[in-house]
Design a protein around this motif. Structure first.
Motif, PDB file in Angstrom:
ATOM      1  N   SER A  93      12.400 -31.824   9.577  1.00  0.00           N
ATOM      2  CA  SER A  93      13.208 -30.737  10.141  1.00  0.00           C
ATOM      3  C   SER A  93      12.376 -29.747  10.957  1.00  0.00           C
ATOM      4  O   SER A  93      12.857 -29.216  11.950  1.00  0.00           O
ATOM      5  CB  SER A  93      13.978 -30.005   9.039  1.00  0.00           C
ATOM      6  OG  SER A  93      13.088 -29.369   8.146  1.00  0.00           O
ATOM      7  N   GLY A  94      11.153 -29.501  10.563  1.00  0.00           N
ATOM      8  CA  GLY A  94      10.301 -28.573  11.313  1.00  0.00           C
ATOM      9  C   GLY A  94      10.093 -29.003  12.755  1.00  0.00           C
ATOM     10  O   GLY A  94      10.378 -28.228  13.685  1.00  0.00           O
ATOM     11  N   PRO A  95       9.617 -30.227  12.995  1.00  0.00           N
ATOM     12  CA  PRO A  95       9.465 -30.671  14.388  1.00  0.00           C
ATOM     13  C   PRO A  95      10.790 -30.729  15.149  1.00  0.00           C
ATOM     14  O   PRO A  95      10.826 -30.456  16.345  1.00  0.00           O
ATOM     15  CB  PRO A  95       8.855 -32.076  14.247  1.00  0.00           C
ATOM     16  CG  PRO A  95       8.142 -32.032  12.939  1.00  0.00           C
ATOM     17  CD  PRO A  95       8.980 -31.153  12.053  1.00  0.00           C
ATOM     18  N   LEU A  96      11.874 -31.061  14.461  1.00  0.00           N
ATOM     19  CA  LEU A  96      13.175 -31.094  15.142  1.00  0.00           C
ATOM     20  C   LEU A  96      13.596 -29.696  15.587  1.00  0.00           C
ATOM     21  O   LEU A  96      14.091 -29.516  16.711  1.00  0.00           O
ATOM     22  CB  LEU A  96      14.241 -31.706  14.235  1.00  0.00           C
ATOM     23  CG  LEU A  96      14.131 -33.212  14.011  1.00  0.00           C
ATOM     24  CD1 LEU A  96      15.161 -33.679  12.986  1.00  0.00           C
ATOM     25  CD2 LEU A  96      14.293 -33.965  15.315  1.00  0.00           C
ATOM     26  N   VAL A  97      13.394 -28.703  14.727  1.00  0.00           N
ATOM     27  CA  VAL A  97      13.722 -27.319  15.094  1.00  0.00           C
ATOM     28  C   VAL A  97      12.831 -26.861  16.252  1.00  0.00           C
ATOM     29  O   VAL A  97      13.311 -26.236  17.209  1.00  0.00           O
ATOM     30  CB  VAL A  97      13.601 -26.379  13.874  1.00  0.00           C
ATOM     31  CG1 VAL A  97      13.672 -24.922  14.295  1.00  0.00           C
ATOM     32  CG2 VAL A  97      14.674 -26.694  12.852  1.00  0.00           C
ATOM     33  N   ALA A  98      11.548 -27.183  16.184  1.00  0.00           N
ATOM     34  CA  ALA A  98      10.633 -26.796  17.261  1.00  0.00           C
ATOM     35  C   ALA A  98      11.032 -27.455  18.577  1.00  0.00           C
ATOM     36  O   ALA A  98      11.021 -26.806  19.627  1.00  0.00           O
ATOM     37  CB  ALA A  98       9.202 -27.174  16.892  1.00  0.00           C
ATOM     38  N   THR A  99      11.399 -28.725  18.516  1.00  0.00           N
ATOM     39  CA  THR A  99      11.825 -29.426  19.729  1.00  0.00           C
ATOM     40  C   THR A  99      13.074 -28.782  20.314  1.00  0.00           C
ATOM     41  O   THR A  99      13.163 -28.559  21.528  1.00  0.00           O
ATOM     42  CB  THR A  99      12.084 -30.913  19.425  1.00  0.00           C
ATOM     43  OG1 THR A  99      10.874 -31.495  18.940  1.00  0.00           O
ATOM     44  CG2 THR A  99      12.540 -31.659  20.668  1.00  0.00           C
ATOM     45  N   ALA A 100      14.036 -28.461  19.461  1.00  0.00           N
ATOM     46  CA  ALA A 100      15.258 -27.801  19.928  1.00  0.00           C
ATOM     47  C   ALA A 100      14.945 -26.444  20.568  1.00  0.00           C
ATOM     48  O   ALA A 100      15.508 -26.105  21.617  1.00  0.00           O
ATOM     49  CB  ALA A 100      16.244 -27.637  18.777  1.00  0.00           C
ATOM     50  N   CYS A 101      14.042 -25.697  19.952  1.00  0.00           N
ATOM     51  CA  CYS A 101      13.663 -24.387  20.514  1.00  0.00           C
ATOM     52  C   CYS A 101      12.988 -24.548  21.877  1.00  0.00           C
ATOM     53  O   CYS A 101      13.280 -23.800  22.817  1.00  0.00           O
ATOM     54  CB  CYS A 101      12.749 -23.641  19.562  1.00  0.00           C
ATOM     55  SG  CYS A 101      13.571 -23.058  18.070  1.00  0.00           S
ATOM     56  N   PHE A 102      12.077 -25.515  21.981  1.00  0.00           N
ATOM     57  CA  PHE A 102      11.403 -25.729  23.258  1.00  0.00           C
ATOM     58  C   PHE A 102      12.384 -26.184  24.343  1.00  0.00           C
ATOM     59  O   PHE A 102      12.303 -25.758  25.483  1.00  0.00           O
ATOM     60  CB  PHE A 102      10.264 -26.735  23.123  1.00  0.00           C
ATOM     61  CG  PHE A 102       8.995 -26.126  22.620  1.00  0.00           C
ATOM     62  CD1 PHE A 102       8.280 -25.219  23.382  1.00  0.00           C
ATOM     63  CD2 PHE A 102       8.496 -26.447  21.371  1.00  0.00           C
ATOM     64  CE1 PHE A 102       7.109 -24.643  22.926  1.00  0.00           C
ATOM     65  CE2 PHE A 102       7.329 -25.879  20.902  1.00  0.00           C
ATOM     66  CZ  PHE A 102       6.634 -24.979  21.679  1.00  0.00           C
ATOM     67  N   LEU A 114       5.864 -16.702  19.951  1.00  0.00           N
ATOM     68  CA  LEU A 114       5.083 -17.615  19.113  1.00  0.00           C
ATOM     69  C   LEU A 114       4.492 -16.897  17.902  1.00  0.00           C
ATOM     70  O   LEU A 114       4.372 -17.479  16.821  1.00  0.00           O
ATOM     71  CB  LEU A 114       3.989 -18.285  19.937  1.00  0.00           C
ATOM     72  CG  LEU A 114       4.476 -19.320  20.946  1.00  0.00           C
ATOM     73  CD1 LEU A 114       3.333 -19.768  21.853  1.00  0.00           C
ATOM     74  CD2 LEU A 114       5.103 -20.505  20.245  1.00  0.00           C
ATOM     75  N   THR A 115       4.145 -15.644  18.069  1.00  0.00           N
ATOM     76  CA  THR A 115       3.632 -14.855  16.945  1.00  0.00           C
ATOM     77  C   THR A 115       4.693 -14.717  15.866  1.00  0.00           C
ATOM     78  O   THR A 115       4.411 -14.894  14.676  1.00  0.00           O
ATOM     79  CB  THR A 115       3.170 -13.467  17.427  1.00  0.00           C
ATOM     80  OG1 THR A 115       2.112 -13.644  18.372  1.00  0.00           O
ATOM     81  CG2 THR A 115       2.685 -12.608  16.277  1.00  0.00           C
ATOM     82  N   VAL A 116       5.928 -14.449  16.276  1.00  0.00           N
ATOM     83  CA  VAL A 116       7.023 -14.337  15.302  1.00  0.00           C
ATOM     84  C   VAL A 116       7.226 -15.659  14.580  1.00  0.00           C
ATOM     85  O   VAL A 116       7.384 -15.701  13.341  1.00  0.00           O
ATOM     86  CB  VAL A 116       8.329 -13.876  16.003  1.00  0.00           C
ATOM     87  CG1 VAL A 116       9.523 -14.011  15.081  1.00  0.00           C
ATOM     88  CG2 VAL A 116       8.184 -12.451  16.493  1.00  0.00           C
ATOM     89  N   VAL A 117       7.190 -16.765  15.305  1.00  0.00           N
ATOM     90  CA  VAL A 117       7.367 -18.084  14.689  1.00  0.00           C
ATOM     91  C   VAL A 117       6.245 -18.358  13.689  1.00  0.00           C
ATOM     92  O   VAL A 117       6.494 -18.811  12.558  1.00  0.00           O
ATOM     93  CB  VAL A 117       7.430 -19.186  15.772  1.00  0.00           C
ATOM     94  CG1 VAL A 117       7.374 -20.570  15.149  1.00  0.00           C
ATOM     95  CG2 VAL A 117       8.686 -19.033  16.608  1.00  0.00           C
ATOM     96  N   CYS A 118       5.008 -18.087  14.078  1.00  0.00           N
ATOM     97  CA  CYS A 118       3.870 -18.318  13.170  1.00  0.00           C
ATOM     98  C   CYS A 118       3.957 -17.437  11.924  1.00  0.00           C
ATOM     99  O   CYS A 118       3.668 -17.890  10.811  1.00  0.00           O
ATOM    100  CB  CYS A 118       2.549 -18.087  13.899  1.00  0.00           C
ATOM    101  SG  CYS A 118       2.156 -19.374  15.092  1.00  0.00           S
ATOM    102  N   MET A 119       4.357 -16.188  12.100  1.00  0.00           N
ATOM    103  CA  MET A 119       4.479 -15.291  10.944  1.00  0.00           C
ATOM    104  C   MET A 119       5.606 -15.739  10.013  1.00  0.00           C
ATOM    105  O   MET A 119       5.494 -15.637   8.793  1.00  0.00           O
ATOM    106  CB  MET A 119       4.687 -13.850  11.403  1.00  0.00           C
ATOM    107  CG  MET A 119       3.457 -13.245  12.068  1.00  0.00           C
ATOM    108  SD  MET A 119       1.969 -13.350  11.055  1.00  0.00           S
ATOM    109  CE  MET A 119       2.447 -12.348   9.666  1.00  0.00           C
TER     110      MET A 119
END
Length: 144
Positions: A93-102, A114-119
């Protein structure tokens, strides 16, 4: 390993590593960009990735032992299949969410985004750590 030392010590080590992971990620995205440069951020995030793998390895061994201890032998395979299915779904699910966001942002993320995502990722491990620190193991009485 968990048969010798119990289930709780590895969980507590894993919890401490997850807290350290959150600290490394926070340092990498909040402090190092302005004080250490791009290379320092990169190396810190690589270290965070190594810490995440280490913590997951310890966590997996201890939770497998806890699951085996708490399920009947006849239904153990079914529970392990469910556990592995949930783990796989979480990892996918993590890579899928990241792909959708990109795709949604046309790969135009800014450093603050990206700072918000990393935090947020750093914060996800903290409730798990608190839970692991709260485990108490009750061992059966040994016969003399």
């Amino acid at each position: 390993m968990t048969d010798r030392i119990g289930r709780v010590p590895p969980l507590r080590v894993s919890a401490a590593v997850y807290v350290a992971l959150a600290a490394v990620i926070s340092t990498a995205v909040l402090y190092l960009p302005s004080h250490g440069g791009v290379h320092a951020v990169f190396y810190a995030l690589c270290g965070a990735s190594a810490l995440a793998g280490f913590a997951q390895g310890i966590f997996g061994v201890a939770t497998n032992a806890l699951l085996a201890d708490s399920t009947a032998v006849a239904s153990r395979n079914q529970f392990f299949v469910w556990k592995q299915s949930c783990t796989t779904a979480g990892l996918a699910s993590g890579p899928l969410v990241a792909t959708a966001c990109f795709l949604a942002t046309h790969n135009t993320w800014t450093q603050p985004e990206l700072t918000v995502v990393c935090m947020a990722c750093a914060a996800l491990g903290l409730p798990l750590s608190v839970t692991m620190f709260c485990f108490v193991e009750v061992r059966p009485q040994q016969r003399l």
